[in-house]
Design a protein around this motif. Structure first.
Motif, PDB file in Angstrom:
ATOM      1  N   GLU A  10     -44.141 -12.154  86.029  1.00  0.00           N
ATOM      2  CA  GLU A  10     -43.376 -11.042  86.095  1.00  0.00           C
ATOM      3  C   GLU A  10     -42.051 -11.520  85.731  1.00  0.00           C
ATOM      4  OE1 GLU A  10     -42.133  -7.061  86.737  1.00  0.00           O
ATOM      5  OE2 GLU A  10     -44.300  -7.959  86.703  1.00  0.00           O
ATOM      6  N   ALA A  11     -41.312 -12.373  85.869  1.00  0.00           N
ATOM      7  CA  ALA A  11     -40.174 -12.869  85.448  1.00  0.00           C
ATOM      8  C   ALA A  11     -40.308 -12.802  84.029  1.00  0.00           C
ATOM      9  CB  ALA A  11     -39.850 -14.398  85.863  1.00  0.00           C
ATOM     10  N   HIS A  12     -41.260 -13.535  83.263  1.00  0.00           N
ATOM     11  CA  HIS A  12     -41.146 -13.405  81.806  1.00  0.00           C
ATOM     12  C   HIS A  12     -41.617 -11.925  81.277  1.00  0.00           C
ATOM     13  CE1 HIS A  12     -43.354 -17.721  81.449  1.00  0.00           C
ATOM     14  NE2 HIS A  12     -42.042 -17.542  81.691  1.00  0.00           N
ATOM     15  N   ALA A  13     -42.103 -11.331  81.872  1.00  0.00           N
ATOM     16  CA  ALA A  13     -42.214  -9.657  81.231  1.00  0.00           C
ATOM     17  C   ALA A  13     -40.707  -9.117  81.426  1.00  0.00           C
ATOM     18  CB  ALA A  13     -43.400  -8.972  82.094  1.00  0.00           C
ATOM     19  N   ARG A  14     -40.043  -9.241  82.760  1.00  0.00           N
ATOM     20  CA  ARG A  14     -38.694  -8.616  82.682  1.00  0.00           C
ATOM     21  C   ARG A  14     -37.866  -9.300  81.506  1.00  0.00           C
ATOM     22  NH1 ARG A  14     -37.754  -6.535  88.700  1.00  0.00           N
ATOM     23  NH2 ARG A  14     -39.530  -6.000  89.152  1.00  0.00           N
ATOM     24  N   LEU A  15     -37.961 -10.506  81.326  1.00  0.00           N
ATOM     25  CA  LEU A  15     -36.979 -11.231  80.237  1.00  0.00           C
ATOM     26  C   LEU A  15     -37.329 -10.650  78.943  1.00  0.00           C
ATOM     27  CD1 LEU A  15     -36.924 -14.879  81.742  1.00  0.00           C
ATOM     28  CD2 LEU A  15     -34.994 -13.414  81.380  1.00  0.00           C
ATOM     29  N   ARG A  16     -38.753 -10.515  78.699  1.00  0.00           N
ATOM     30  CA  ARG A  16     -38.990 -10.043  77.349  1.00  0.00           C
ATOM     31  C   ARG A  16     -38.423  -8.567  77.190  1.00  0.00           C
ATOM     32  NH1 ARG A  16     -43.758 -12.800  78.371  1.00  0.00           N
ATOM     33  NH2 ARG A  16     -45.038 -11.077  79.077  1.00  0.00           N
ATOM     34  N   GLY A  17     -38.512  -7.681  78.311  1.00  0.00           N
ATOM     35  CA  GLY A  17     -38.132  -6.464  78.244  1.00  0.00           C
ATOM     36  C   GLY A  17     -36.415  -6.455  78.140  1.00  0.00           C
ATOM     37  N   GLN A  18     -35.848  -7.407  78.366  1.00  0.00           N
ATOM     38  CA  GLN A  18     -34.469  -7.579  77.934  1.00  0.00           C
ATOM     39  C   GLN A  18     -34.033  -8.327  76.778  1.00  0.00           C
ATOM     40  OE1 GLN A  18     -32.851  -9.335  81.852  1.00  0.00           O
ATOM     41  NE2 GLN A  18     -33.204  -7.546  82.718  1.00  0.00           N
ATOM     42  N   GLU A  19     -35.087  -8.556  75.946  1.00  0.00           N
ATOM     43  CA  GLU A  19     -34.759  -9.064  74.573  1.00  0.00           C
ATOM     44  C   GLU A  19     -34.631 -10.574  74.825  1.00  0.00           C
ATOM     45  OE1 GLU A  19     -32.787  -6.467  72.080  1.00  0.00           O
ATOM     46  OE2 GLU A  19     -33.638  -4.745  72.689  1.00  0.00           O
ATOM     47  N   TYR A  20     -34.977 -11.073  75.590  1.00  0.00           N
ATOM     48  CA  TYR A  20     -34.945 -12.543  75.853  1.00  0.00           C
ATOM     49  C   TYR A  20     -36.269 -12.929  74.897  1.00  0.00           C
ATOM     50  CZ  TYR A  20     -31.339 -12.846  79.217  1.00  0.00           C
ATOM     51  OH  TYR A  20     -30.133 -12.697  79.590  1.00  0.00           O
ATOM     52  N   ARG A  21     -36.195 -14.198  73.974  1.00  0.00           N
ATOM     53  CA  ARG A  21     -37.421 -14.622  73.241  1.00  0.00           C
ATOM     54  C   ARG A  21     -37.830 -16.041  73.881  1.00  0.00           C
ATOM     55  NH1 ARG A  21     -38.102 -10.253  73.036  1.00  0.00           N
ATOM     56  NH2 ARG A  21     -37.332  -8.772  71.439  1.00  0.00           N
ATOM     57  N   ALA A  22     -37.194 -16.413  75.004  1.00  0.00           N
ATOM     58  CA  ALA A  22     -37.704 -17.783  75.231  1.00  0.00           C
ATOM     59  C   ALA A  22     -37.032 -17.872  76.743  1.00  0.00           C
ATOM     60  CB  ALA A  22     -37.178 -18.928  74.391  1.00  0.00           C
ATOM     61  N   ALA A  23     -37.641 -18.902  77.324  1.00  0.00           N
ATOM     62  CA  ALA A  23     -37.086 -19.283  78.763  1.00  0.00           C
ATOM     63  C   ALA A  23     -37.049 -20.854  78.840  1.00  0.00           C
ATOM     64  CB  ALA A  23     -37.949 -18.646  79.886  1.00  0.00           C
ATOM     65  N   VAL A  24     -36.125 -21.310  79.617  1.00  0.00           N
ATOM     66  CA  VAL A  24     -36.109 -22.682  80.008  1.00  0.00           C
ATOM     67  C   VAL A  24     -36.149 -22.913  81.494  1.00  0.00           C
ATOM     68  CG1 VAL A  24     -35.003 -23.477  77.832  1.00  0.00           C
ATOM     69  CG2 VAL A  24     -33.596 -23.025  79.850  1.00  0.00           C
ATOM     70  N   LEU A  25     -36.308 -23.972  82.281  1.00  0.00           N
ATOM     71  CA  LEU A  25     -36.279 -24.328  83.283  1.00  0.00           C
ATOM     72  C   LEU A  25     -36.007 -25.877  83.711  1.00  0.00           C
ATOM     73  CD1 LEU A  25     -39.344 -25.664  84.193  1.00  0.00           C
ATOM     74  CD2 LEU A  25     -39.990 -23.155  84.074  1.00  0.00           C
ATOM     75  N   TRP A  26     -35.591 -26.349  84.690  1.00  0.00           N
ATOM     76  CA  TRP A  26     -35.552 -27.665  84.916  1.00  0.00           C
ATOM     77  C   TRP A  26     -36.424 -28.042  86.043  1.00  0.00           C
ATOM     78  CZ3 TRP A  26     -32.723 -30.846  81.969  1.00  0.00           C
ATOM     79  CH2 TRP A  26     -31.426 -30.223  81.139  1.00  0.00           C
ATOM     80  N   VAL A  27     -37.280 -29.120  85.884  1.00  0.00           N
ATOM     81  CA  VAL A  27     -38.300 -29.895  86.637  1.00  0.00           C
ATOM     82  C   VAL A  27     -37.983 -31.353  86.958  1.00  0.00           C
ATOM     83  CG1 VAL A  27     -39.686 -30.172  84.878  1.00  0.00           C
ATOM     84  CG2 VAL A  27     -40.693 -29.879  87.389  1.00  0.00           C
ATOM     85  N   LEU A  28     -38.064 -31.487  88.274  1.00  0.00           N
ATOM     86  CA  LEU A  28     -38.037 -32.917  88.677  1.00  0.00           C
ATOM     87  C   LEU A  28     -39.100 -33.739  87.930  1.00  0.00           C
ATOM     88  CD1 LEU A  28     -37.410 -33.101  92.290  1.00  0.00           C
ATOM     89  CD2 LEU A  28     -35.746 -33.165  90.633  1.00  0.00           C
ATOM     90  N   ASP A  29     -38.666 -35.097  87.237  1.00  0.00           N
ATOM     91  CA  ASP A  29     -39.529 -35.698  86.597  1.00  0.00           C
ATOM     92  C   ASP A  29     -40.756 -36.089  87.396  1.00  0.00           C
ATOM     93  OD1 ASP A  29     -40.675 -37.632  84.507  1.00  0.00           O
ATOM     94  OD2 ASP A  29     -39.279 -39.192  84.870  1.00  0.00           O
ATOM     95  N   GLY A  30     -40.529 -36.629  88.500  1.00  0.00           N
ATOM     96  CA  GLY A  30     -41.731 -37.142  89.374  1.00  0.00           C
ATOM     97  C   GLY A  30     -42.576 -36.038  90.192  1.00  0.00           C
ATOM     98  N   ASN A  31     -42.005 -34.793  89.844  1.00  0.00           N
ATOM     99  CA  ASN A  31     -43.055 -33.716  90.379  1.00  0.00           C
ATOM    100  C   ASN A  31     -44.218 -33.214  89.552  1.00  0.00           C
ATOM    101  OD1 ASN A  31     -44.084 -31.297  91.711  1.00  0.00           O
ATOM    102  ND2 ASN A  31     -41.871 -30.405  91.935  1.00  0.00           N
ATOM    103  N   ARG A  32     -44.991 -34.149  89.641  1.00  0.00           N
ATOM    104  CA  ARG A  32     -46.127 -33.789  88.717  1.00  0.00           C
ATOM    105  C   ARG A  32     -47.126 -32.591  88.975  1.00  0.00           C
ATOM    106  NH1 ARG A  32     -44.413 -37.583  85.997  1.00  0.00           N
ATOM    107  NH2 ARG A  32     -44.656 -39.614  86.475  1.00  0.00           N
ATOM    108  N   GLY A  33     -47.219 -32.080  90.065  1.00  0.00           N
ATOM    109  CA  GLY A  33     -47.784 -31.015  90.400  1.00  0.00           C
ATOM    110  C   GLY A  33     -47.163 -29.620  89.645  1.00  0.00           C
ATOM    111  N   ALA A  34     -45.685 -29.595  89.803  1.00  0.00           N
ATOM    112  CA  ALA A  34     -44.977 -28.463  89.064  1.00  0.00           C
ATOM    113  C   ALA A  34     -45.025 -28.594  87.447  1.00  0.00           C
ATOM    114  CB  ALA A  34     -43.568 -28.740  89.463  1.00  0.00           C
ATOM    115  N   ARG A  35     -45.035 -30.013  87.014  1.00  0.00           N
ATOM    116  CA  ARG A  35     -45.135 -29.927  85.762  1.00  0.00           C
ATOM    117  C   ARG A  35     -46.517 -29.466  84.778  1.00  0.00           C
ATOM    118  NH1 ARG A  35     -43.020 -36.170  84.222  1.00  0.00           N
ATOM    119  NH2 ARG A  35     -43.533 -35.234  82.082  1.00  0.00           N
ATOM    120  N   ARG A  36     -47.605 -29.937  85.905  1.00  0.00           N
ATOM    121  CA  ARG A  36     -48.969 -29.164  85.361  1.00  0.00           C
ATOM    122  C   ARG A  36     -48.701 -27.914  85.386  1.00  0.00           C
ATOM    123  NH1 ARG A  36     -50.523 -33.916  88.284  1.00  0.00           N
ATOM    124  NH2 ARG A  36     -51.033 -32.504  90.038  1.00  0.00           N
ATOM    125  N   PHE A  37     -48.126 -27.112  86.492  1.00  0.00           N
ATOM    126  CA  PHE A  37     -48.306 -25.754  86.407  1.00  0.00           C
ATOM    127  C   PHE A  37     -47.507 -25.254  85.321  1.00  0.00           C
ATOM    128  CE2 PHE A  37     -45.695 -22.207  87.812  1.00  0.00           C
ATOM    129  CZ  PHE A  37     -46.629 -21.459  88.084  1.00  0.00           C
TER     130      PHE A  37
END
Length: 173
Positions: free
Chosen positions: A115-142
Motif C-alpha cells: 500500500e505504501a508503494h502504491a501511494r508513493l507511485r500515485g504521487q509520482e515517486y519512482r523508487a523507495a529507500v529504507l534503512w535496515v540494521l545489518d544484523g537483522n537478517r529476518g528484515a533483510r530477507r523480507f
C-alpha cells in the motif's frame, strides 16, 4: 482478513505497542538489552502523539487492521536526506514498518509495504529507500523478497554505547 487504512490519533496506543514489542523482539541480540528494556509503550505513545499532531508533517502513517484492531504500522514519505541514488529519480523513504510480533509471516507486512508503494507511485515517486540494521537478517530477507537491494550507503547508530551498522536498501519501479 486485514485491511490497510490511514492511521488516526485513536490508533496511537496500539501503534506504540506494536512498535515497542517489535523492537524488543526483532532487535533482541542486536541492540543492547538495556536499551530495549527501557522502552515503554507509554513513553513511545507520548512521543507519537506529539509527532502525530505536527501540522506540516510530510510523512504518512498507515495501519493494518484486523477485526478493528491495528496489527501493523508503516510510516513513509519523501526521502529525508542525502543522495537518494539515481539523480533525477523522485525517491520516497520507508521510515518504519512493524507488525505485531505474534503475527509476523502472515502477509501483514507485505500488505502495508504494498500500500505504501502504491501511494508513493500515485504521487509520482519512482523508487523507495529504507534503512535496515545489518544484523537483522529476518528484515533483510523480507525486504529482499519485496524487491529491495542493498545499494551501498551505510550509517551507524549508537544505542547505549553500542555502534550498530545500518544498510540502505533501494527498490525502483
Amino acid at each position: 482478513m486485514v485491511h490497510v487504512r490511514k492511521m488516526s490519533e485513536a490508533d496511537v496506543e496500539a501503534v506504540s505497542a506494536i512498535r515497542v514489542r517489535g523492537w524488543q523482539t526483532a532487535y533482541a541480540g542486536i541492540l543492547p538489552g538495556s536499551y530495549l528494556e527501557a522502552m515503554t509503550v507509554e513513553s513511545d505513545a507520548d512521543q507519537r502523539r506529539q509527532w502525530f499532531s505536527l501540522p506540516h508533517r510530510q510523512s504518512v502513517d498507515l495501519v493494518a487492521v484486523d477485526a478493528g484492531v491495528p496489527v501493523g504500522w508503516i510510516n513513509y514519505g519523501p526521502f529525508r536526506s542525502g543522495e537518494s541514488g539515481e539523480p533525477g529519480v523522485r525517491t520516497g523513504e520507508i521510515n518504519a514498518l512493524y507488525v505485531r510480533p505474534d503475527l509476523t509471516g502472515r502477509g501483514i507486512g507485505r500488505a502495508l509495504l504494498g500500500e505504501a508503494h502504491a501511494r508513493l507511485r500515485g504521487q509520482e515517486y519512482r523508487a523507495a529507500v529504507l534503512w535496515v540494521l545489518d544484523g537483522n537478517r529476518g528484515a533483510r530477507r523480507f525486504y529482499e523478497r519485496a524487491g529491495y537491494r542493498a545499494d551501498g550507503p551505510t550509517q551507524t547508530e549508537v544505542y547505549d554505547g553500542l555502534a550498530v551498522a545500518e544498510l540502505r536498501y533501494r527498490h525502483g519501479w
